[in-house]
Design a protein around this motif. Structure first.
Motif, PDB file in Angstrom:
ATOM      1  N   LYS A 182       0.757  -1.158  -0.037  1.00  0.00           N
ATOM      2  CA  LYS A 182       0.100   0.070  -0.012  1.00  0.00           C
ATOM      3  C   LYS A 182       0.968   1.159   0.000  1.00  0.00           C
ATOM      4  O   LYS A 182       0.645   2.286  -0.574  1.00  0.00           O
ATOM      5  N   THR A 183       1.952   1.301   0.688  1.00  0.00           N
ATOM      6  CA  THR A 183       2.970   2.521   0.858  1.00  0.00           C
ATOM      7  C   THR A 183       3.789   2.833  -0.350  1.00  0.00           C
ATOM      8  O   THR A 183       4.528   3.510  -0.355  1.00  0.00           O
ATOM      9  N   VAL A 184       3.717   1.602  -1.219  1.00  0.00           N
ATOM     10  CA  VAL A 184       4.463   1.874  -2.535  1.00  0.00           C
ATOM     11  C   VAL A 184       3.998   3.070  -3.246  1.00  0.00           C
ATOM     12  O   VAL A 184       4.794   3.761  -3.798  1.00  0.00           O
ATOM     13  N   VAL A 185       2.627   3.161  -3.141  1.00  0.00           N
ATOM     14  CA  VAL A 185       2.085   4.621  -3.650  1.00  0.00           C
ATOM     15  C   VAL A 185       1.771   5.295  -2.352  1.00  0.00           C
ATOM     16  O   VAL A 185       0.538   5.044  -1.826  1.00  0.00           O
ATOM     17  N   SER A 186       2.588   6.108  -2.017  1.00  0.00           N
ATOM     18  CA  SER A 186       2.275   7.069  -1.046  1.00  0.00           C
ATOM     19  C   SER A 186       2.706   8.471  -1.322  1.00  0.00           C
ATOM     20  O   SER A 186       3.407   8.634  -2.421  1.00  0.00           O
ATOM     21  N   GLY A 196       9.775   4.431 -20.861  1.00  0.00           N
ATOM     22  CA  GLY A 196       9.188   3.007 -21.132  1.00  0.00           C
ATOM     23  C   GLY A 196       9.165   2.216 -19.548  1.00  0.00           C
ATOM     24  O   GLY A 196       8.125   1.370 -19.307  1.00  0.00           O
ATOM     25  N   ALA A 197      10.009   2.365 -18.984  1.00  0.00           N
ATOM     26  CA  ALA A 197      10.439   2.037 -17.673  1.00  0.00           C
ATOM     27  C   ALA A 197       9.344   2.399 -16.717  1.00  0.00           C
ATOM     28  O   ALA A 197       8.773   1.724 -15.785  1.00  0.00           O
ATOM     29  N   PHE A 198       9.080   3.788 -16.681  1.00  0.00           N
ATOM     30  CA  PHE A 198       8.044   4.548 -16.032  1.00  0.00           C
ATOM     31  C   PHE A 198       6.776   3.944 -16.183  1.00  0.00           C
ATOM     32  O   PHE A 198       6.175   3.777 -15.207  1.00  0.00           O
ATOM     33  N   PHE A 199       6.363   3.790 -17.202  1.00  0.00           N
ATOM     34  CA  PHE A 199       5.142   2.995 -17.696  1.00  0.00           C
ATOM     35  C   PHE A 199       4.875   1.702 -17.324  1.00  0.00           C
ATOM     36  O   PHE A 199       3.824   1.092 -16.695  1.00  0.00           O
ATOM     37  N   GLY A 200       6.026   1.007 -17.383  1.00  0.00           N
ATOM     38  CA  GLY A 200       6.002  -0.365 -16.704  1.00  0.00           C
ATOM     39  C   GLY A 200       5.673  -0.319 -15.365  1.00  0.00           C
ATOM     40  O   GLY A 200       5.048  -1.046 -14.588  1.00  0.00           O
ATOM     41  N   TYR A 201       6.385   0.624 -14.478  1.00  0.00           N
ATOM     42  CA  TYR A 201       6.020   0.862 -13.025  1.00  0.00           C
ATOM     43  C   TYR A 201       4.833   1.261 -12.829  1.00  0.00           C
ATOM     44  O   TYR A 201       4.029   0.600 -11.828  1.00  0.00           O
ATOM     45  N   LEU A 202       3.990   2.158 -13.672  1.00  0.00           N
ATOM     46  CA  LEU A 202       2.685   2.545 -13.554  1.00  0.00           C
ATOM     47  C   LEU A 202       1.751   1.084 -13.632  1.00  0.00           C
ATOM     48  O   LEU A 202       1.028   0.987 -13.019  1.00  0.00           O
ATOM     49  N   LYS A 203       2.056   0.595 -14.679  1.00  0.00           N
ATOM     50  CA  LYS A 203       1.106  -0.754 -15.135  1.00  0.00           C
ATOM     51  C   LYS A 203       1.035  -1.460 -13.988  1.00  0.00           C
ATOM     52  O   LYS A 203       0.330  -2.337 -13.459  1.00  0.00           O
ATOM     53  N   LEU A 204       2.446  -1.753 -13.371  1.00  0.00           N
ATOM     54  CA  LEU A 204       2.573  -2.761 -12.183  1.00  0.00           C
ATOM     55  C   LEU A 204       1.880  -2.250 -11.235  1.00  0.00           C
ATOM     56  O   LEU A 204       1.093  -3.042 -10.450  1.00  0.00           O
ATOM     57  N   LEU A 205       1.782  -1.083 -10.774  1.00  0.00           N
ATOM     58  CA  LEU A 205       1.018  -0.515  -9.568  1.00  0.00           C
ATOM     59  C   LEU A 205      -0.639  -0.573 -10.020  1.00  0.00           C
ATOM     60  O   LEU A 205      -1.221  -0.528  -8.865  1.00  0.00           O
ATOM     61  N   ARG A 260      -3.615   1.808  -8.356  1.00  0.00           N
ATOM     62  CA  ARG A 260      -2.948   2.772  -6.981  1.00  0.00           C
ATOM     63  C   ARG A 260      -2.244   3.667  -7.848  1.00  0.00           C
ATOM     64  O   ARG A 260      -1.877   4.849  -7.246  1.00  0.00           O
ATOM     65  N   ALA A 261      -1.789   3.709  -9.122  1.00  0.00           N
ATOM     66  CA  ALA A 261      -0.980   4.631  -9.730  1.00  0.00           C
ATOM     67  C   ALA A 261      -1.934   5.858 -10.422  1.00  0.00           C
ATOM     68  O   ALA A 261      -1.054   6.772 -10.593  1.00  0.00           O
ATOM     69  N   LEU A 262      -2.949   5.855 -10.369  1.00  0.00           N
ATOM     70  CA  LEU A 262      -3.488   7.093 -10.864  1.00  0.00           C
ATOM     71  C   LEU A 262      -3.376   8.312 -10.508  1.00  0.00           C
ATOM     72  O   LEU A 262      -3.466   9.354 -11.311  1.00  0.00           O
ATOM     73  N   PRO A 263      -3.176   8.618  -8.989  1.00  0.00           N
ATOM     74  CA  PRO A 263      -3.087   9.893  -8.796  1.00  0.00           C
ATOM     75  C   PRO A 263      -1.528  10.119  -9.271  1.00  0.00           C
ATOM     76  O   PRO A 263      -1.409  11.415  -9.841  1.00  0.00           O
ATOM     77  N   LEU A 264      -0.539   9.289  -9.248  1.00  0.00           N
ATOM     78  CA  LEU A 264       0.821   9.535  -9.755  1.00  0.00           C
ATOM     79  C   LEU A 264       0.570  10.196 -11.181  1.00  0.00           C
ATOM     80  O   LEU A 264       1.151  10.931 -11.815  1.00  0.00           O
TER      81      LEU A 264
END
Length: 167
Positions: free
Chosen positions: A102-106, A126-135, A138-142
């Motif tokens: 949960k705190t991975v997106v804080s 590319g790596a940034f979007f990989g990170y967003l997809k993995l989250l 929870r990554a929507l605010p980011l």
């Protein structure tokens, strides 16, 4: 029979060298994370278990601030795997791992990525979007915040594509 000598251009040699170096770096990170996850798994004391997760979170944030999204991706996957493995076996550890995920997106994570995008012109998109997809969701605010911060139309189109996946 014809054995033909293959020759590489200087550019190809440089690209190959870069690939090998990048792979070694990820392999070292992977080995390091495997060791940390193993230590976490073997830890019987919950306070030390929690402390080890805190160390992993600090490392996660540090790698985000450096723009090394591959490492946080590895961290999240390894913690998810450990959590799946412990599910039904150790409720206390599973709860702590859920807390970590949960705190991975804080606010701290958002802050690290925000700083990165402000200070570094060359982020591995590319790596940034990989990170967003993995989250995932929870990554929507980011994603929304990064969208607001960067007016580049191609980048914004990709962010909108990511956000629309959750509509």
């Amino acid at each position: 029979g014809g054995f033909q000598e293959a020759s590489l251009t200087d550019l190809e040699v440089a690209q190959l060298s870069d690939l090998i170096h990048a792979n070694r770096a990820i392999s070292q990170e992977d080995e390091f994370l495997d060791l940390i996850v193993e230590i976490i798994y073997l830890e019987k004391d919950l306070d030390r278990f929690r402390s080890s997760l805190d160390v992993m979170m600090e490392y996660h944030l540090d790698q985000l601030q450096k723009g090394k999204f591959q490492v946080p991706i590895l961290i999240v996957r390894k913690v998810q795997d450990l959590r799946s493995f412990l599910d039904g076996r150790d409720a206390a550890k599973t709860d702590l791992l859920d807390g970590f995920l949960k705190t991975v997106v804080s606010e701290r994570t958002l802050g690290a990525v925000r700083e990165l995008f402000k200070t570094s012109p060359a982020v591995d998109i590319g790596a940034f979007f990989g990170y967003l997809k993995l989250l995932g969701e929870r990554a929507l605010p980011l994603a929304a915040e990064v969208y607001e911060a960067f007016p580049d139309p191609d980048f914004r189109a990709k962010i909108m594509g990511f956000i629309r996946d959750f509509d």
